[in-house]
Scaffold this active site. Sequence first.
Site: not given
Length: 661
Positions: A403-405, A408, A477
Amino acid sequence: MNRTSPKPTPFPAELPDARSDIVSRTLKRIPDSSPLDRTIAEARDALIAQQHEKGYWLYELEADCTIPAEYIMMMHFLDEIDAPLEAKIANHLRARQAEHGGWPLYHNGELDLSCTIKAYYALKLAGDNTQAPHMRKARAAILERGGAAKANVFTRIALALFGELPWRGVPYIPVEIMLLPKWFPFHIDKVSYWSRTVMVPLFILCTRKPRAKNPRNIGIRELFTTPPEKERHYFKRSGVLAKAFLVFDHVGRMIDPLIPARIRERATKRAEEWVLERLNGEDGLGAIFPAMVNALEAMVILGYPQDHPQRVTAKRALQKLLVVGPSSAYCQPCVSPIWDTALACLAMQEAGDDSSREAATRGLDWLKTKQLLDEPGDWRVRRPNLPGGGWAFQFANDFYPDLDDTAVVAWAMHQARDSVRYDESMRRALDWLVGMQSRDGGFAAFDADNTCYYLNKIPFADHGALLDPPTSDVTARVVTVLARIGRPQDKPALNRAIAYLRKQQEADGSWFGRWGTNYIYGTWSVLMSLAQAHIGADDPMVKRAVKWLKAQQNPDGGWGESNDSYALQSRAAEDFGSTPYQTAWALLALMSAGEASSEAVRRGTEYLLHTRQADALWSHPSYTAPGFPRVFYLRYHGYSAYFPLWALAAYRNLTRRGIAH
């Protein structure tokens, strides 16, 4: 693979995004004459020069000496020793031995017993004389701390595979775990992605109990204070639940001989098929070193010949993690091209000139090809009807987008000058992100509702990182991209996520940084997200965070925080020098909170201007993030490249536009 769908309605333009054209026009009018302009221009050019011709950025991802030591141990386990490579890895290990005699988990850290045991064993396997000064010093440090019997579970399993420790000294993890029903208290779907990819091949190894080939017949009995076969205290866990799990562990060992052969064979086959389905080509099982090495060794134990295509591929995946220099070499835990590229794109977009925007577009075009849409993935266990749309961290890791990638990448795509070209990618990304929200309103890294906390009490989980629960930084994020793009249907998820962040704020005003070091990282992540959600500087939550950040500024104008804060659970007891990447995080956070014209931001900017290296970028030896807090840490070499550029460009843009609050 079907990657087509109806053409979506273009995303609404966001007012702050109009600044990209303003910045571009401003840069054409302002010559690169001031120290700030020159620094930005030179750093921009240096970063563009490091972009791959295909469009991505990729920097080294360094961990502690555990992984290079394990690489040597793997070569001896298989009796496939590359002598020149072994010598280079040994040089790397020797060079990183600390004054305390052992090896730390991060630069200037305290001695870590398990890492030190593996480094010592690897050097002995590589031929180092045990009476050499560095080996005597390491051995004394290990014995002083209780010896090899006090090592963590993963180290004890490695020693058991070499016959240096009895199998009763490691947790009972039979391959029959693969046959447990989903309702059972333990199931592989209930643990994190990294745990299951490491564990499943390990089930095979710990059930078969093979002996390493160890062609030089090297042992390390000298590292035990009590002979390993006589040691009776391999497990010391406090608490009722932990003791109950130890009882189950003991009962399991007693009934193990009674397990029918056909059931064991069936379970082994299921584990083997699970691994092969996720083998991931030359990017490896889970695209992480521990899972990849376990998979290779399990294949060997299952009888795959040396020239079998899948065994060859599995070994090649490990070799691709190596960073080999003229006299030294080490092995990375994984690679980070998606993360590096997305963050570099954000820095380029903030720089704002034509060459920067073109570089960002090349990066985003490459990222667009890496989106995971209809591929199978373990995240589908909890969200079976949710269409895909995420990105992985590595070049390829189809089963495990994160989820973080994803947040971003979508953020950078929406910020692109020609964002319409990425509309479909963003739509799929946001649909997937919202669908992965956990019940408490937060977002985790790879899974939803991965919160069976009692599992951290099992004997195997002495590292305390078996799970993937929601965290403030990942949630922030996702808040950033949901708020930026502003789809009406995402409003309920956005509000729940903001409520989660409010609850997670520490009493001192900071936020814990699960995936970056630490409170500075967490606070940067959240403050940037709150600004995108139009939660202003007058909000008490923001005021407390700003006050905390300003209080952490060092006399030189920068900010810094070591990984000690994970062990201390506080930054109050720390005294750590400034780093360029943490200074950049603090600056971006403060500027997001309306502090661009503050004295703290001015001093932080001056720190970055005065600490740039000769190559026009920044560098620092400190480790920038935890893989697992208190257990495993990482140094993203790219963090000192793109974060300072991003912060300085943001400062220039805000102050010269006269909106520095």
